[in-house]
Design a protein around this motif. Structure first.
Motif, PDB file in Angstrom:
ATOM      1  N   LEU A 121      -4.887   4.150  10.519  1.00  0.00           N
ATOM      2  CA  LEU A 121      -5.957   4.502   9.566  1.00  0.00           C
ATOM      3  C   LEU A 121      -5.438   4.544   8.129  1.00  0.00           C
ATOM      4  O   LEU A 121      -6.114   4.086   7.206  1.00  0.00           O
ATOM      5  CB  LEU A 121      -6.586   5.847   9.939  1.00  0.00           C
ATOM      6  CG  LEU A 121      -7.554   5.842  11.120  1.00  0.00           C
ATOM      7  CD1 LEU A 121      -7.982   7.262  11.478  1.00  0.00           C
ATOM      8  CD2 LEU A 121      -8.792   4.991  10.806  1.00  0.00           C
ATOM      9  N   ALA A 122      -4.231   5.099   7.945  1.00  0.00           N
ATOM     10  CA  ALA A 122      -3.644   5.142   6.592  1.00  0.00           C
ATOM     11  C   ALA A 122      -3.514   3.713   6.072  1.00  0.00           C
ATOM     12  O   ALA A 122      -3.859   3.410   4.926  1.00  0.00           O
ATOM     13  CB  ALA A 122      -2.286   5.827   6.621  1.00  0.00           C
ATOM     14  N   ASP A 123      -3.054   2.813   6.944  1.00  0.00           N
ATOM     15  CA  ASP A 123      -2.855   1.418   6.556  1.00  0.00           C
ATOM     16  C   ASP A 123      -4.190   0.758   6.190  1.00  0.00           C
ATOM     17  O   ASP A 123      -4.295   0.077   5.167  1.00  0.00           O
ATOM     18  CB  ASP A 123      -2.191   0.699   7.733  1.00  0.00           C
ATOM     19  CG  ASP A 123      -1.930  -0.758   7.425  1.00  0.00           C
ATOM     20  OD1 ASP A 123      -1.168  -1.013   6.476  1.00  0.00           O
ATOM     21  OD2 ASP A 123      -2.498  -1.626   8.112  1.00  0.00           O
ATOM     22  N   LEU A 124      -5.232   0.976   7.011  1.00  0.00           N
ATOM     23  CA  LEU A 124      -6.527   0.315   6.761  1.00  0.00           C
ATOM     24  C   LEU A 124      -7.203   0.832   5.499  1.00  0.00           C
ATOM     25  O   LEU A 124      -8.036   0.160   4.903  1.00  0.00           O
ATOM     26  CB  LEU A 124      -7.455   0.476   7.971  1.00  0.00           C
ATOM     27  CG  LEU A 124      -7.023  -0.276   9.230  1.00  0.00           C
ATOM     28  CD1 LEU A 124      -7.963   0.028  10.388  1.00  0.00           C
ATOM     29  CD2 LEU A 124      -6.951  -1.780   8.989  1.00  0.00           C
ATOM     30  N   GLU A 125      -6.862   2.072   5.097  1.00  0.00           N
ATOM     31  CA  GLU A 125      -7.435   2.628   3.858  1.00  0.00           C
ATOM     32  C   GLU A 125      -6.511   2.414   2.663  1.00  0.00           C
ATOM     33  O   GLU A 125      -6.741   2.977   1.589  1.00  0.00           O
ATOM     34  CB  GLU A 125      -7.741   4.121   4.020  1.00  0.00           C
ATOM     35  CG  GLU A 125      -9.079   4.430   4.679  1.00  0.00           C
ATOM     36  CD  GLU A 125     -10.301   4.039   3.847  1.00  0.00           C
ATOM     37  OE1 GLU A 125     -10.159   3.350   2.817  1.00  0.00           O
ATOM     38  OE2 GLU A 125     -11.413   4.416   4.255  1.00  0.00           O
ATOM     39  N   ASN A 126      -5.437   1.631   2.849  1.00  0.00           N
ATOM     40  CA  ASN A 126      -4.446   1.418   1.780  1.00  0.00           C
ATOM     41  C   ASN A 126      -3.906   2.748   1.258  1.00  0.00           C
ATOM     42  O   ASN A 126      -3.700   2.923   0.047  1.00  0.00           O
ATOM     43  CB  ASN A 126      -5.040   0.605   0.616  1.00  0.00           C
ATOM     44  CG  ASN A 126      -5.451  -0.778   1.058  1.00  0.00           C
ATOM     45  OD1 ASN A 126      -4.901  -1.304   2.030  1.00  0.00           O
ATOM     46  ND2 ASN A 126      -6.418  -1.375   0.388  1.00  0.00           N
ATOM     47  N   GLY A 127      -3.715   3.696   2.180  1.00  0.00           N
ATOM     48  CA  GLY A 127      -3.205   5.017   1.794  1.00  0.00           C
ATOM     49  C   GLY A 127      -1.795   5.224   2.311  1.00  0.00           C
ATOM     50  O   GLY A 127      -1.283   4.443   3.110  1.00  0.00           O
ATOM     51  N   GLU A 128      -1.188   6.319   1.858  1.00  0.00           N
ATOM     52  CA  GLU A 128       0.190   6.608   2.272  1.00  0.00           C
ATOM     53  C   GLU A 128       0.241   7.268   3.631  1.00  0.00           C
ATOM     54  O   GLU A 128       1.110   6.987   4.444  1.00  0.00           O
ATOM     55  CB  GLU A 128       0.789   7.603   1.269  1.00  0.00           C
ATOM     56  CG  GLU A 128       1.667   6.990   0.228  1.00  0.00           C
ATOM     57  CD  GLU A 128       2.192   8.059  -0.732  1.00  0.00           C
ATOM     58  OE1 GLU A 128       2.203   7.741  -1.921  1.00  0.00           O
ATOM     59  OE2 GLU A 128       2.567   9.189  -0.316  1.00  0.00           O
ATOM     60  N   SER A 129      -0.702   8.194   3.862  1.00  0.00           N
ATOM     61  CA  SER A 129      -0.565   9.048   5.024  1.00  0.00           C
ATOM     62  C   SER A 129      -1.942   9.505   5.525  1.00  0.00           C
ATOM     63  O   SER A 129      -2.898   9.531   4.743  1.00  0.00           O
ATOM     64  CB  SER A 129       0.268  10.262   4.595  1.00  0.00           C
ATOM     65  OG  SER A 129       0.814  10.891   5.690  1.00  0.00           O
TER      66      SER A 129
END
Ligand SMILES: Cc1ncc(COP(=O)(O)O)c(C=O)c1O
Length: 400
Positions: A79-87
């Motif tokens: 989920l972090a990856d799909l939202e371009n987030g860190e964590s």
């Protein structure tokens, strides 16, 4: 060309969205699941892990599932990856994700939000969060001057969702981000209705994204779950609240979400195209329908703002008002395909009248102010054949 067997290469490459929906960032699988190398990850249905190595001074990665679990970690990483987030942190429900985030980030301060946020969030703020010493202000987030003027020294969070459920109001995200940055206030965005396929709010400067994963992320109407995605240091703050309040997701539900995510891109594509077609059809039935609320429609007052942010489509949820005097229960019961129920984002089309169902608990006065009346219908457009859906809506409209 990428070498599928080479882990180093794999971690260097940022795959495109669909590939990441299926494969994730692949950070956990090789390390955690070991030599059996499953294509589909197993579910770690265990509450605790044998930590005998700790007796020899080796720090274990996993001790207790409320703290950490490989299946939950894999979901969080994806989920972090799909939202371009860190964590990311996953929760037992969307409301658990929202409440834990606000309890952590709004501490001893004021939270400002728009009155048209989802009814459950509205209730949470007014009935629960205030009991923890925080103040709440409801301000029209499209009135930027008003938002600016409502900021005080103790403002901690600007909380928004766009489009709002079920009024479909769309907020100019970058304007709120600008106010947040200028005043050193965190912006928290509920991205449930868009899913990470249609919008990545962190790319526009939003600090924290929350989701009800019950909806498009699951996609199959078989679980209730939530998530928060933000910077690692903010996640660590929210994690304390999660561990102490204990609203952790079950590893089984995390696994269901991992499965749902594999088809998120395909489902969202179809939700987007079905919804605009149904919205256009409903708009053509002005003999029975007063107004259709969908930011994808060119004459929506929010079309130009929404177009700025939603590059792939306008999402699978729309609302409309039937003409006054028509018998709503007849319309709803004559429809054959949609289930009459709350929730949204499933493969199946779902329909409801928010006044009586999803927003039943909202004070009448608030409903009136934001336009949730007796004649409002909300549709979560599923991924069935659109011709069948249009035929079904046509016969139901003809019946009233
Ligand atoms: C926009 C939005 N946010 C949050 C929630 C709450 O999520 P959950 O039901 O998973 O707790 C909902 C539920 O309908 C929602 O529509």
């Amino acid at each position: 060309m990428n070498d599928k067997g080479n882990k180093e290469n794999k971690e260097d490459i940022k795959y495109k969205f669909a590939t990441r929906c299926i494969h994730g960032p692949k950070k956990y699988a090789p390390d955690v699941y070991g030599p059996t190398n499953p294509v589909t990850s197993p579910i770690y249905m265990t509450s605790a892990f044998n930590v005998k190595q700790a007796l020899d001074g080796v720090l274990p990665n996993y001790i207790y599932t409320r703290g950490s679990n490989p299946t939950i970690n894999e979901l969080q990483s994806k989920l972090a990856d799909l939202e371009n987030g860190e964590s990311c942190l996953a929760f037992a429900s969307g409301m658990a994700a929202i409440s834990n985030t606000l309890l952590s980030l709004g501490k001893k301060g004021t939270i400002i939000t728009d009155p048209e946020v989802y009814g459950g969030t509205h209730d949470l703020l007014k009935k629960q969060i205030v009991n923890f010493g925080m103040k709440i202000k409801f301000i029209d987030f499209n009135d930027i001057e008003k938002v600016q003027n409502s900021i005080t020294d103790d403002t901690k969070v600007l909380y928004l969702e766009s489009p709002c459920n079920p009024t479909m109001k769309f907020i100019d995200i970058e304007e709120i981000v600008r106010i947040g940055k200028e005043n050193d206030i965190l912006t928290v965005f509920d991205n449930t209705l868009n899913s990470p396929y249609n919008l990545n709010p962190l790319d526009y400067g939003i600090d924290v994204v929350v989701h009800s994963c019950t909806k498009f992320i699951s996609g199959h109407g078989d679980t209730v779950a939530g998530a928060v995605i933000t910077k690692k240091r903010t996640i660590l703050k929210i994690m304390k609240v999660l561990h102490e309040f204990g609203g952790i997701i079950s590893p089984f539900n995390a696994w269901l979400l991992l499965r749902g995510l594999r088809s998120l891109h395909v489902r969202m594509e179809r939700h987007n195209t079905n919804a605009i077609k149904l919205a256009t059809f409903l708009e053509s039935r002005d003999d029975k329908i007063e107004k259709v609320l969908y930011p994808g429609l060119e004459n929506s007052p929010y079309h130009n703002i929404a177009k700025k942010y939603l590059k792939k489509g306008f999402g699978g949820v729309l609302s409309f008002y039937l003409k006054k005097g028509l018998y709503i229960p007849k319309f709803l019961s004559t429809l054959k395909i949609p289930a009459y129920t709350v929730s949204l984002g499933d493969t199946d089309t779902l329909i409801e009248d928010p006044y009586n169902l999803s927003h039943f608990g909202m004070p009448r006065k608030t409903k009136k102010t934001i336009g949730i009346n007796f004649y409002m219908i909300r549709v979560s457009v599923g991924i069935e054949d659109i011709e069948d859906l249009i035929d079904d809506f046509e016969q139901a409209l003809d019946s009233i």
